[in-house]
Scaffold this motif. Sequence first.
Motif, PDB file in Angstrom:
ATOM      1  N   ILE A   1     -34.736  34.891  27.497  1.00 31.40           N
ATOM      2  CA  ILE A   1     -33.244  34.711  27.467  1.00 31.40           C
ATOM      3  C   ILE A   1     -32.969  34.409  25.973  1.00 31.40           C
ATOM      4  CG2 ILE A   1     -31.186  33.341  28.144  1.00 31.40           C
ATOM      5  CD1 ILE A   1     -32.255  33.344  30.787  1.00 31.40           C
ATOM      6  N   ALA A   2     -33.571  33.243  25.458  1.00 35.20           N
ATOM      7  CA  ALA A   2     -33.322  32.684  24.278  1.00 35.20           C
ATOM      8  C   ALA A   2     -33.491  34.123  22.990  1.00 35.20           C
ATOM      9  CB  ALA A   2     -34.289  31.607  23.563  1.00 35.20           C
ATOM     10  N   HIS A   3     -34.765  34.850  23.248  1.00 35.90           N
ATOM     11  CA  HIS A   3     -35.105  35.753  22.314  1.00 35.90           C
ATOM     12  C   HIS A   3     -33.835  36.965  22.493  1.00 35.90           C
ATOM     13  CE1 HIS A   3     -37.351  38.314  19.926  1.00 35.90           C
ATOM     14  NE2 HIS A   3     -37.273  39.251  20.685  1.00 35.90           N
ATOM     15  N   SER A   4     -33.413  37.294  23.408  1.00 37.61           N
ATOM     16  CA  SER A   4     -32.232  38.228  23.695  1.00 37.61           C
ATOM     17  C   SER A   4     -31.108  37.818  23.055  1.00 37.61           C
ATOM     18  CB  SER A   4     -32.312  38.575  25.210  1.00 37.61           C
ATOM     19  OG  SER A   4     -33.172  38.950  25.631  1.00 37.61           O
ATOM     20  N   LEU A   5     -30.676  36.864  23.210  1.00 42.11           N
ATOM     21  CA  LEU A   5     -29.522  35.725  22.500  1.00 42.11           C
ATOM     22  C   LEU A   5     -29.886  35.793  20.891  1.00 42.11           C
ATOM     23  CD1 LEU A   5     -28.556  33.081  25.193  1.00 42.11           C
ATOM     24  CD2 LEU A   5     -27.587  35.383  24.645  1.00 42.11           C
ATOM     25  N   ARG A   6     -31.013  35.662  20.500  1.00 37.18           N
ATOM     26  CA  ARG A   6     -31.138  35.722  19.007  1.00 37.18           C
ATOM     27  C   ARG A   6     -30.914  37.048  18.533  1.00 37.18           C
ATOM     28  NH1 ARG A   6     -35.676  32.099  16.132  1.00 37.18           N
ATOM     29  NH2 ARG A   6     -33.861  30.852  15.859  1.00 37.18           N
ATOM     30  N   GLN A   7     -31.481  38.053  19.384  1.00 32.00           N
ATOM     31  CA  GLN A   7     -31.311  39.342  18.632  1.00 32.00           C
ATOM     32  C   GLN A   7     -29.678  39.671  18.564  1.00 32.00           C
ATOM     33  OE1 GLN A   7     -33.631  41.347  17.657  1.00 32.00           O
ATOM     34  NE2 GLN A   7     -35.206  39.491  18.147  1.00 32.00           N
TER      35      GLN A   7
ATOM     36  N   LEU B   1     -40.292  28.568  31.631  1.00 28.91           N
ATOM     37  CA  LEU B   1     -40.529  28.731  30.211  1.00 28.91           C
ATOM     38  C   LEU B   1     -40.340  29.968  29.980  1.00 28.91           C
ATOM     39  CD1 LEU B   1     -43.285  26.208  29.454  1.00 28.91           C
ATOM     40  CD2 LEU B   1     -40.978  26.045  28.775  1.00 28.91           C
ATOM     41  N   VAL B   2     -41.224  31.075  30.638  1.00 33.65           N
ATOM     42  CA  VAL B   2     -41.058  32.636  29.944  1.00 33.65           C
ATOM     43  C   VAL B   2     -39.734  33.056  30.270  1.00 33.65           C
ATOM     44  CG1 VAL B   2     -41.891  34.790  30.919  1.00 33.65           C
ATOM     45  CG2 VAL B   2     -43.341  32.875  30.644  1.00 33.65           C
ATOM     46  N   ILE B   3     -38.952  32.581  31.558  1.00 32.96           N
ATOM     47  CA  ILE B   3     -37.721  33.349  31.510  1.00 32.96           C
ATOM     48  C   ILE B   3     -36.673  33.002  30.407  1.00 32.96           C
ATOM     49  CG2 ILE B   3     -35.552  33.124  33.082  1.00 32.96           C
ATOM     50  CD1 ILE B   3     -37.553  33.446  35.443  1.00 32.96           C
ATOM     51  N   LEU B   4     -36.831  31.389  30.121  1.00 30.93           N
ATOM     52  CA  LEU B   4     -35.839  30.866  29.124  1.00 30.93           C
ATOM     53  C   LEU B   4     -36.188  31.568  27.973  1.00 30.93           C
ATOM     54  CD1 LEU B   4     -33.338  29.271  29.457  1.00 30.93           C
ATOM     55  CD2 LEU B   4     -34.619  29.370  31.554  1.00 30.93           C
ATOM     56  N   THR B   5     -37.614  31.651  27.709  1.00 34.00           N
ATOM     57  CA  THR B   5     -38.096  32.107  26.365  1.00 34.00           C
ATOM     58  C   THR B   5     -37.347  33.710  26.085  1.00 34.00           C
ATOM     59  OG1 THR B   5     -39.857  30.902  26.219  1.00 34.00           O
ATOM     60  CG2 THR B   5     -39.886  32.895  24.707  1.00 34.00           C
TER      61      THR B   5
ATOM     62  N   VAL C   1     -23.740  18.992  17.442  1.00 30.57           N
ATOM     63  CA  VAL C   1     -24.400  19.405  18.212  1.00 30.57           C
ATOM     64  C   VAL C   1     -24.156  20.789  18.275  1.00 30.57           C
ATOM     65  CG1 VAL C   1     -24.252  19.577  20.866  1.00 30.57           C
ATOM     66  CG2 VAL C   1     -23.974  17.370  20.020  1.00 30.57           C
ATOM     67  N   HIS C   2     -25.407  21.559  18.715  1.00 28.91           N
ATOM     68  CA  HIS C   2     -25.533  23.093  18.674  1.00 28.91           C
ATOM     69  C   HIS C   2     -25.559  23.326  20.311  1.00 28.91           C
ATOM     70  CE1 HIS C   2     -27.849  26.783  18.667  1.00 28.91           C
ATOM     71  NE2 HIS C   2     -26.986  27.078  17.582  1.00 28.91           N
ATOM     72  N   TRP C   3     -23.950  23.837  20.537  1.00 27.83           N
ATOM     73  CA  TRP C   3     -23.960  23.982  21.956  1.00 27.83           C
ATOM     74  C   TRP C   3     -24.516  25.304  22.547  1.00 27.83           C
ATOM     75  CZ3 TRP C   3     -21.979  20.158  24.633  1.00 27.83           C
ATOM     76  CH2 TRP C   3     -21.254  19.204  23.627  1.00 27.83           C
ATOM     77  N   PRO C   4     -25.185  26.203  21.868  1.00 30.45           N
ATOM     78  CA  PRO C   4     -26.182  27.011  22.663  1.00 30.45           C
ATOM     79  C   PRO C   4     -27.451  26.585  23.274  1.00 30.45           C
ATOM     80  CG  PRO C   4     -24.943  28.171  20.827  1.00 30.45           C
ATOM     81  CD  PRO C   4     -24.535  26.617  20.790  1.00 30.45           C
ATOM     82  N   SER C   5     -27.855  25.451  22.350  1.00 33.40           N
ATOM     83  CA  SER C   5     -29.012  24.843  22.736  1.00 33.40           C
ATOM     84  C   SER C   5     -28.986  24.048  23.854  1.00 33.40           C
ATOM     85  CB  SER C   5     -29.536  23.972  21.541  1.00 33.40           C
ATOM     86  OG  SER C   5     -29.863  24.738  20.418  1.00 33.40           O
ATOM     87  N   VAL C   6     -27.687  23.555  23.835  1.00 29.94           N
ATOM     88  CA  VAL C   6     -27.714  22.503  25.027  1.00 29.94           C
ATOM     89  C   VAL C   6     -27.407  23.412  26.575  1.00 29.94           C
ATOM     90  CG1 VAL C   6     -25.604  20.995  26.048  1.00 29.94           C
ATOM     91  CG2 VAL C   6     -26.233  20.842  23.696  1.00 29.94           C
ATOM     92  N   LEU C   7     -26.663  24.459  26.355  1.00 27.30           N
ATOM     93  CA  LEU C   7     -26.549  25.425  27.525  1.00 27.30           C
ATOM     94  C   LEU C   7     -28.036  26.161  27.706  1.00 27.30           C
ATOM     95  CD1 LEU C   7     -24.709  27.174  29.049  1.00 27.30           C
ATOM     96  CD2 LEU C   7     -24.417  29.058  27.535  1.00 27.30           C
ATOM     97  N   LEU C   8     -28.897  26.326  26.747  1.00 28.56           N
ATOM     98  CA  LEU C   8     -30.215  26.686  27.304  1.00 28.56           C
ATOM     99  C   LEU C   8     -30.997  25.763  27.847  1.00 28.56           C
ATOM    100  CD1 LEU C   8     -31.299  29.075  24.308  1.00 28.56           C
ATOM    101  CD2 LEU C   8     -30.897  29.650  26.613  1.00 28.56           C
TER     102      LEU C   8
END
Length: 153
Positions: free
Chosen positions: A145-151, A139-143, A107-114
Motif C-alpha cells: 500500500i505504501a509503495h502504491s501511494l508513493r507511486q 507488513l507485506v500488505i502495508l508495504t 506531523v506527517h498525516w499519511p504516516s499516521v494513517l498508514l
Amino acid sequence: MILGPTNAPSVLLISSFAALGISEAAQMSLMPLLLLMVGVFLLVGAYMRLADLTQYLSQSVLTGYVTAAAALIIANQVKYWLGLDFTEQGSTLFDMCRLTFTHFTEVHWPSVLLGLLSLALYILLQRYYPQLPNVAITLVILTLIAHSLRQLD
C-alpha cells in the motif's frame, strides 16, 4: 530477559549512547568490542552459574524493568509513526517525549494513517485468523500500500 524478544539491554545501550553523545559512526565502530565483552561476560556468568541469582529478584522489579524498556521503545518509535524528522536526539524518556511534543505541528498525516491502518489490519487478522503469521502479512500488505501511494506522488 537479555536474549528475549524485548531485548531490553539494547534499549539501555542506545539510551546510553545517546546520553553520551556518541555518533552513529562511533557506535558502529564500538560494536565488535561490545559484542566481545558481552560474550565474555555471558561465558563467565554461565560458568559461575550467576543465573541462579535471578530467583532472588522480586517480580515487581522485573516487571518494572520490562515496563521501562517498553516505554523507551515506544517513545523511540512514536516519532516514526508520526512521520517526524528532527535532528535532536533525546537521551531520556522525558527528552524524547518533549521533542515529540515540540515537533507535533510537523506531523506527517499519511504516516499516521498508514500506522493506524496497519494496527487495524493486524487486530482484525489476529481476531479472525490467529493461526496465521499476522505480523508478516500486515507488513507485506502495508508495504505494498505504501509503495502504491508513493507511486501516486
